[in-house]
Design an enzyme around this catalytic site. Structure first.
Site, mmCIF file in Angstrom:
data_model
loop_
_atom_site.group_PDB
_atom_site.id
_atom_site.type_symbol
_atom_site.label_atom_id
_atom_site.label_comp_id
_atom_site.label_asym_id
_atom_site.label_seq_id
_atom_site.Cartn_x
_atom_site.Cartn_y
_atom_site.Cartn_z
ATOM 1 N N SER A 237 29.922 -48.639 14.609
ATOM 2 C CA SER A 237 29.092 -49.765 15.020
ATOM 3 C C SER A 237 28.358 -50.346 13.807
ATOM 4 C CB SER A 237 28.134 -49.280 16.106
ATOM 5 O OG SER A 237 27.330 -50.316 16.522
ATOM 6 N N ARG A 238 27.205 -49.759 13.475
ATOM 7 C CA ARG A 238 26.491 -50.145 12.262
ATOM 8 C C ARG A 238 25.798 -48.906 11.698
ATOM 9 N NH1 ARG A 238 29.213 -54.025 12.443
ATOM 10 N NH2 ARG A 238 28.638 -56.227 12.355
ATOM 11 N N GLU A 267 26.504 -50.775 2.487
ATOM 12 C CA GLU A 267 27.950 -50.986 2.324
ATOM 13 C C GLU A 267 28.197 -51.924 1.160
ATOM 14 O OE1 GLU A 267 29.714 -52.130 6.058
ATOM 15 O OE2 GLU A 267 28.980 -50.339 7.059
ATOM 16 N N HIS A 286 34.600 -49.597 6.652
ATOM 17 C CA HIS A 286 34.314 -50.611 7.686
ATOM 18 C C HIS A 286 35.586 -51.383 8.068
ATOM 19 C CE1 HIS A 286 30.786 -53.149 9.417
ATOM 20 N NE2 HIS A 286 31.858 -53.260 10.194
HETATM 21 C C1 GLV Z 1 32.448 -55.759 12.625
HETATM 22 O O1 GLV Z 1 31.792 -54.815 12.287
HETATM 23 C C2 GLV Z 1 32.035 -56.703 13.589
HETATM 24 O O2 GLV Z 1 30.867 -56.654 14.010
HETATM 25 O O3 GLV Z 1 32.835 -57.556 13.965
#
Ligand code: GLV
Length: 320
Positions: A237-238, A267, A286
């Site tokens: 996610s993050r 990142e 990512h």
């Molecule tokens: C990727 O991390 C997105 O939010 O699309």
């Protein structure tokens, strides 16, 4: 007079070209490198439309340099890089890319489950490093995904797509979400659990919640301590949702089986980050939505919004 569009990255020419019908386009000409902040602030001075990636912060500072800005399109579904309040105050619209990356991201989460549980990257390193001298019963033994309990934190589109895949592995699915998903509970037998119960009972904890003030640092030392000693934590996610140093300490003490991380607080992650010293951390750059089909679909969804705006029509996937 055409509207001025600034693009913060070099996107494929065939995707950008058709927009020239409506826009006078300027573009940062690097594909791989983020535009330096001072160059971005200078570039937005006269633009009406801005097309950004998740690496570009659209905040009050940027808005104060962009008096003519009316629309921001974000090449991502997550939009923690955009200060929506600041946009609202100035009446600037913003759009993201929901829907088109759901399956691809859920696929990657299953990849991380299998990679961490079955030690796939570690086993591959073992082979390439010439360590494979014979077959023996307890060689590189992992843990089973099939039949295990998965706890999904954040049961939005992607969380539900992960849950449906988990059913295919005969997993018991627990979830935690701000809103109950009664329909999914009835249709698939997913079970709602408090965060505490989910952490205690799950063999695999998957974070799929958006990153915002409520979820920043959601999983810290206390939450990790609730998990089973042989549990796996996955985050696609993050980064800021897990406290990375607390995760490192927990893994180092042998209090978790593994972590599968596609996202990080910073990142790209610094190469001397302590998490990268652990062989039971599977770390990816990512790539959740990174299939050719899906990245193209995300770009095309942004193009659709930009075309609509260029034609004086309404944009659809608004987040402002
Ligand atoms: C990727 O991390 C997105 O939010 O699309």
């Amino acid at each position: 007079m055409k509207k001025k569009l600034f693009i913060t990255r070099k996107f494929p020419a065939q995707i950008v070209e058709p927009l020239r019908e409506y826009y006078d386009i300027s573009q940062w000409d690097e594909e791989e490198m983020v535009i330096p902040r001072d160059k971005l602030l200078a570039a937005v001075a006269d633009c009406e439309v801005l097309w950004v990636t998740l690496a570009d912060q659209v905040n009050e500072e940027l808005l104060s340099h962009a008096p003519n800005l009316k629309l921001v399109t974000n090449l991502a579904v997550g939009y923690n890089n955009i200060d929506v309040q600041a946009l609202r105050k100035r009446g600037v619209m913003a759009t993201n890319t929901p829907g088109v990356l759901t399956n691809t991201t859920a696929d990657l989460v299953m990849g991380l489950l299998l990679a961490t549980a079955r030690r796939i990257p570690e086993s591959e390193r073992y082979l390439r490093e010439g360590k494979w001298k014979s077959w023996y019963p307890m060689q590189l033994v992992g843990k089973d995904v099939s039949g295990a309990t998965i706890g999904i934190i954040g049961m939005g589109r992607i969380g539900q797509a992960v849950a449906r895949r988990a059913k295919g592995f005969d997993m018991k699915v627990l979830y935690n979400n701000r809103r109950r998903r009664h329909e999914a509970e009835e249709m698939y037998g997913f079970q709602y659990a408090s965060l505490e119960e989910l952490l205690k009972q799950s063999d695999f904890v998957v974070i799929m919640t958006p990153y915002n003030n409520d979820t920043e640092g959601l999983i810290g030392a206390e939450e990790l301590a609730l998990m089973k000693d042989d549990a796996v934590i996955i985050n696609a996610s993050r980064g800021g949702i897990i406290d990375e140093l607390a995760l490192y300490d927990t893994l180092k003490e042998g209090k978790l089986w593994a972590a599968g991380l596609d996202v990080f607080e910073q990142e790209p992650i610094a190469m001397d980050h302590p998490l990268l010293t652990l062989s039971n951390v599977v770390a990816l750059p990512h790539i959740g939505s990174a299939s050719l089909e899906t990245r193209t679909a995300m770009l095309m969804l942004n193009v659709k919004e930009l075309t609509a705006y260029g034609q004086g029509k309404a944009v659809t996937n608004r987040i402002d």
